[in-house]
Design a protein around this motif. Structure first.
Motif, mmCIF file in Angstrom:
data_model
loop_
_atom_site.group_PDB
_atom_site.id
_atom_site.type_symbol
_atom_site.label_atom_id
_atom_site.label_comp_id
_atom_site.label_asym_id
_atom_site.label_seq_id
_atom_site.Cartn_x
_atom_site.Cartn_y
_atom_site.Cartn_z
ATOM 1 N N TYR A 123 0.817 -1.211 0.000
ATOM 2 C CA TYR A 123 0.000 0.000 0.000
ATOM 3 C C TYR A 123 0.855 1.267 0.000
ATOM 4 O O TYR A 123 0.320 2.373 -0.060
ATOM 5 N N LEU A 137 -6.001 -12.017 -2.147
ATOM 6 C CA LEU A 137 -6.915 -11.878 -1.009
ATOM 7 C C LEU A 137 -8.195 -12.614 -1.360
ATOM 8 O O LEU A 137 -8.749 -12.424 -2.446
ATOM 9 N N GLU A 154 -12.343 -10.412 2.431
ATOM 10 C CA GLU A 154 -12.083 -9.013 2.727
ATOM 11 C C GLU A 154 -12.116 -8.761 4.235
ATOM 12 O O GLU A 154 -12.932 -9.321 4.950
ATOM 13 N N GLU A 203 -8.603 -3.975 3.906
ATOM 14 C CA GLU A 203 -8.094 -4.921 2.904
ATOM 15 C C GLU A 203 -9.268 -5.445 2.082
ATOM 16 O O GLU A 203 -9.986 -6.341 2.519
ATOM 17 N N SER A 245 -8.600 -2.905 -3.117
ATOM 18 C CA SER A 245 -7.323 -2.361 -2.633
ATOM 19 C C SER A 245 -6.154 -3.285 -2.960
ATOM 20 O O SER A 245 -5.051 -2.813 -3.257
ATOM 21 N N VAL A 246 -6.393 -4.593 -2.927
ATOM 22 C CA VAL A 246 -5.308 -5.555 -3.181
ATOM 23 C C VAL A 246 -5.158 -5.866 -4.665
ATOM 24 O O VAL A 246 -4.061 -5.778 -5.235
#
Length: 307
Positions: free
Chosen positions: A62, A83, A86, A90, A94-95
C-alpha cells in the motif's frame, strides 16, 4: 540448484501459498530472489538453509516507497499477492486493483524488464462476482501501467497445506453426510501449486515476448461432485453427498459474516457457482513443456506422508 545469474527477481507475496513456491522455482532456474512480504521473518523458516542469493525483505504493497525499495535493481517482478476474504481496509479492490497498479507502475519506473502478474482463471472486469470482477480490473490496471506485463491465471490450486484440498479431505473424514454446493455441477480443473510455480519460473526465463495471458488448469476437468467422490475414493471414504440449494448456502454465509472471522462468505458461495476451466485457445502448461500432476497422484503422496 542452477548456477545463479546476475538477475534478481522480486516476488511480492513471497511467503504465501503460491509465492513461496515461486521463490524456490525461480532459484532453481538460477535467479537471485527477493521474497517481499509484510512478514519477512516467515521467510527464514520457509526457504531452507541460508542462501546468499535469496533475501526475505519487508514490503508494504500500500506504500509506494516500500514497493520501490523492494524493486530497486530488479530484473523481474512477480506479483503473487492475493486476497480471498475481505477484512476492513483490505478489500478486493485495494489488493487486486490498487496495489497491483502500484506495483506495476513502480516496476516501470524502476526499469524492470519483466512483470508477471498472478491473476485467476475467469478474471473478467464485467463479472457479477466482485472477486472475479476485481481480478479482471486488476489485469486492466496492470496492463495500463506496464504494457508488456505477462498474466498467469491458475485454476483453483491444491497441494500440501492448502486451504482447498486439505479442507475438503478433513470435512469428508468428519462428515458421514457431506453437504454439497448446489447439485455439484460446477466445473473445476484443479492445478498443482508446484506446477504453477514452475510455470512462473519458466515464463520468467523465456525470451522477451509481448504481453500475453497463460491459463493453468490440471489434467482433468471435474464436476464438483466428481471431485468430491475422487478425493473420497483416494482416502478410502464413502460419504453420502447431499445437494444443498445455493439459496441456503447464501443464508448461512450471510449469518457467518456477522462474526469477526467468518467460516463462509457470500463471495465464496458465489464463486462455487462459476466454472473455473482453462480455455483451449489460451497458452498453458503444454506451451511451457510442463506435464501437470493429477489430484489423485498428489493426494496419494499427501495421504502417505500423513500415515
Amino acid at each position: 540448484m542452477a548456477a545463479t545469474n546476475d538477475q534478481t527477481v522480486t516476488v511480492f507475496g513471497g511467503t504465501g501459498f503460491l509465492g513461496r513456491r515461486i521463490v524456490r522455482h525461480l532459484r532453481s532456474h538460477g535467479f537471485s530472489v527477493r521474497a517481499a512480504s509484510r512478514h519477512p521473518d516467515r521467510g527464514h523458516g520457509l526457504f531452507g538453509p541460508d542462501d546468499p542469493h535469496l533475501q526475505s525483505v519487508g514490503a508494504n504493497i500500500y506504500d509506494e516507497r516500500s514497493v520501490a525499495d523492494a524493486l530497486a535493481g530488479a530484473y523481474g517482478v512477480v506479483n503473487a499477492v492475493s486476497l480471498y476474504v475481505e477484512h476492513g481496509q483490505e478489500t478486493f479492490h485495494s489488493v487486486h486493483v490498487d496495489a497491483a497498479r502500484r506495483i506495476a507502475a513502480q516496476a516501470l519506473r524502476a526499469g524492470v524488464d519483466r512483470l508477471i502478474h498472478i491473476s485467476g482463471i475467469g478474471a473478467d472486469a464485467a463479472s457479477r462476482s466482485r472477486y472475479i470482477r476485481k481480478r479482471g480490473e486488476g489485469e486492466l490496471a496492470v496492463r495500463d501501467a506496464f504494457g508488456n506485463a505477462l498474466f498467469v491465471r491458475p485454476s483453483v490450486m491444491f497441494g500440501p497445506d492448502d486451504a482447498f484440498l486439505t479442507t475438503i479431505l478433513r470435512l469428508l473424514r468428519q462428515l458421514p453426510i457431506y453437504p454439497m454446493f448446489g447439485r455439484g455441477l460446477t466445473k473445476l480443473q484443479p492445478a498443482y501449486v508446484e506446477d504453477v510455480a514452475e510455470a512462473v519460473g519458466r515464463t520468467m526465463q523465456r525470451a522477451v515476448t509481448p504481453s500475453m495471458i497463460f491459463e493453468f488448469g490440471g489434467p482433468r476437468v471435474y464436476s464438483y461432485e466428481e471431485f468430491l467422490r475422487a478425493v473420497a475414493h483416494q482416502a478410502g471414504l464413502a460419504p453420502r453427498l447431499i445437494p444443498i440449494p445455493f439459496a441456503v448456502w447464501n443464508a448461512l454465509a450471510w449469518a457467518s459474516e456477522m462474526f469477526p472471522t467468518p467460516l463462509l462468505t457470500r463471495n465464496q458461495v458465489e464463486l462455487m457457482q462459476i466454472d473455473t476451466v482453462s480455455s483451449p485457445e489460451t497458452p498453458g502448461f503444454v506451451e511451457l513443456g510442463i506435464s501437470p500432476h493429477s489430484v489423485e497422484a498428489i493426494l496419494q503422496k499427501m495421504l502417505s506422508n500423513c500415515e
